[in-house]
Design an enzyme around this catalytic site. Structure first.
Site, short mmCIF file in Angstrom:
data_model
loop_
_atom_site.label_atom_id
_atom_site.label_comp_id
_atom_site.label_asym_id
_atom_site.label_seq_id
_atom_site.Cartn_x
_atom_site.Cartn_y
_atom_site.Cartn_z
N ARG A 153 37.24 19.96 65.47
CA ARG A 153 36.75 18.71 66.06
C ARG A 153 36.94 17.52 65.12
NH1 ARG A 153 31.34 18.81 66.60
NH2 ARG A 153 31.12 17.69 68.54
N ILE A 154 36.63 17.71 63.83
CA ILE A 154 36.73 16.58 62.90
C ILE A 154 38.19 16.27 62.61
CG2 ILE A 154 36.23 15.80 60.54
CD1 ILE A 154 33.52 17.24 60.79
N ASP A 173 46.81 24.46 60.71
CA ASP A 173 45.65 25.24 61.17
C ASP A 173 46.21 26.57 61.66
OD1 ASP A 173 43.27 26.21 62.58
OD2 ASP A 173 42.57 24.14 62.42
N PRO A 204 35.76 24.65 57.30
CA PRO A 204 34.54 25.16 56.68
C PRO A 204 34.88 25.95 55.42
CG PRO A 204 35.10 26.45 58.64
CD PRO A 204 36.12 25.36 58.54
N ASN A 209 38.72 30.89 51.41
CA ASN A 209 39.39 29.63 51.07
C ASN A 209 38.73 28.89 49.89
OD1 ASN A 209 37.15 28.32 52.13
ND2 ASN A 209 38.13 27.85 54.08
N ALA A 231 34.67 17.80 53.40
CA ALA A 231 34.28 19.08 54.01
C ALA A 231 33.27 19.81 53.13
CB ALA A 231 35.53 19.91 54.27
N ARG A 232 33.73 20.54 52.14
CA ARG A 232 32.84 21.20 51.19
C ARG A 232 33.48 21.18 49.80
NH1 ARG A 232 29.42 20.46 54.28
NH2 ARG A 232 27.93 21.90 55.22
N ASP A 256 33.68 13.07 49.24
CA ASP A 256 32.29 12.91 49.68
C ASP A 256 31.49 14.18 49.34
OD1 ASP A 256 30.22 11.43 51.08
OD2 ASP A 256 30.40 12.94 52.67
N GLU A 261 27.16 20.09 43.83
CA GLU A 261 26.40 18.87 44.22
C GLU A 261 24.96 19.23 44.59
OE1 GLU A 261 28.70 18.03 48.03
OE2 GLU A 261 26.71 18.29 48.91
N HIS A 293 27.92 12.83 49.74
CA HIS A 293 27.78 13.64 50.97
C HIS A 293 27.04 12.84 52.05
CE1 HIS A 293 27.92 18.11 52.31
NE2 HIS A 293 28.06 17.32 53.35
C1 COI Z 1 27.29 19.33 57.76
O1 COI Z 1 26.82 19.01 58.85
O2 COI Z 1 27.83 20.43 57.57
C2 COI Z 1 27.23 18.37 56.65
O3 COI Z 1 28.02 18.49 55.76
C3 COI Z 1 26.14 17.36 56.62
C4 COI Z 1 24.92 17.91 55.95
C5 COI Z 1 24.97 17.84 54.49
C6 COI Z 1 23.68 17.22 56.40
#
Ligand code: COI
Length: 327
Positions: A153-154, A173, A204, A209, A231-232, A256, A261, A293
């Site tokens: 989606r993003i 993807d 994710p 990954n 993302a992460r 971000d 973190e 974030h």
């Molecule tokens: C998520 O929705 O997965 C985010 O990264 C935002 C969350 C830190 C509130």
């Protein structure tokens, strides 16, 4: 039905009250994270809710199960902070939240532009009345190939956002989305790494990954590549990023999210000793933009995070199927 919600911020309270009234629920809240020390607060409740700062590990899940709590909703999309396998073993049903992708997708495009147009440097200079141009010359999107890793989606919304800029968009993807093909060309990962001027991640974090953007991947990239990550943090090897910035292989970074973190981002740490050397070191580079974030943080997203989590818990507690139950 009684829900105990952890990590509740002031800006969530209105939405929580609305949902409690709508579904005739008791929803009690705390600012605190869910930990083995705080889980007692949820005694007597049917379900708990957290966000991403609570590390819901085996110990915490065991504690919830002992309190007969069988439902857990995270009010965010990512659920890498929850030991899902252990929750399933204990019979705890888990759902995540959903919010429109626009909050994050808009922010990603902003970070792309900030990195490409040296905005951090310009803003810093203006603060000291330095209005010179040296070092601020940027790049135009229309001249670039943008690599999008992940077309969920993003990723899809970022691609749509970018479609007006005239850049070439390549995407990777494992699942091919026919709609994406209107705006982007799917390529193999190596081709994306090799051909992109800017690469942005929208996937994710999983065990497989972790550190997918490390030295090996960076070596394959163009000299001066720009990397964006909302993302992460764990998707990128921070040491490898630092090396890439130091040897100028990486032209700019806009992040971000950052490894480790947790315990820092979303907290006021002004009076604390912040222990994250890489964060402090990265922050001082003129070509590195770090935000804490906040890409998700819009009025629409916050409402939706709360609504979706509560609706998910209600459905699960009623024994119904729920679209974002994590199975
Ligand atoms: C998520 O929705 O997965 C985010 O990264 C935002 C969350 C830190 C509130």
């Amino acid at each position: 039905m009684k829900i105990f919600a952890y990590e509740v911020r002031a800006d969530e309270i209105d939405a929580i009250k609305r949902m409690a009234e709508k579904y005739q629920l008791t929803i009690d809240t705390t600012k605190e994270l869910l930990t083995k020390e705080t889980l007692k607060q949820a005694e007597g409740y049917d379900a708990v809710s957290v966000i991403s700062r609570s590390m819901v590990n085996k110990e915490v899940l065991d504690g919830l199960a002992k309190q007969n709590i069988s439902y857990l909703a995270t009010r965010c999309v990512g659920y890498d902070h929850i030991d899902i396998a252990h929750a399933h073993k204990l019979g705890i049903k888990v759902c995540n939240s959903l919010y429109p992708p626009n909050s994050v997708a808009d922010f990603i495009v902003m970070l792309m532009l900030m990195a490409l147009r040296n905005v951090k440097l310009a803003l810093m200079r203006a603060e000291i009345n330095d209005y010179s141009l040296a070092g601020l010359k940027g790049k135009e999107m229309k001249d670039l190939t943008i690599g999008i890793i992940g077309t969920g989606r993003i990723g899809r919304t970022v691609i749509k956002n970018l479609s007006g800029f005239g850049c070439k968009i390549v995407a990777y993807d494992s699942y091919i989305d026919e709609n994406v093909k209107k705006y982007a060309q799917y390529v193999e990962m190596d081709e994306l790494l090799q051909s992109s001027d800017l690469i942005s991640l929208h996937i994710p974090l999983t065990e497989e990954n972790h550190h997918m953007i490390g030295k090996e991947a960076i070596d394959k990239m163009k000299d001066g590549v720009v990397l964006v990550n909302c993302a992460r943090g764990g998707l990128m090897d921070t040491e490898a990023l630092i090396e890439g910035i130091e040897n100028k292989k990486i032209g700019a970074l806009a992040l971000d999210v950052l490894e480790n973190e947790e315990g820092i981002y979303h907290f006021d740490k002004r009076l604390d000793i912040v222990k994250n050397k890489n964060m402090a070191y990265l922050r001082q580079f003129p070509n590195v933009v770090l935000t804490h974030h906040i890409a998700f943080f819009t009025d629409a997203a916050v409402n939706s995070m709360v609504e979706h989590a509560v609706e998910g818990l209600v459905a699960l507690m009623q024994g119904k199927q729920w679209k974002s139950e994590i199975i």
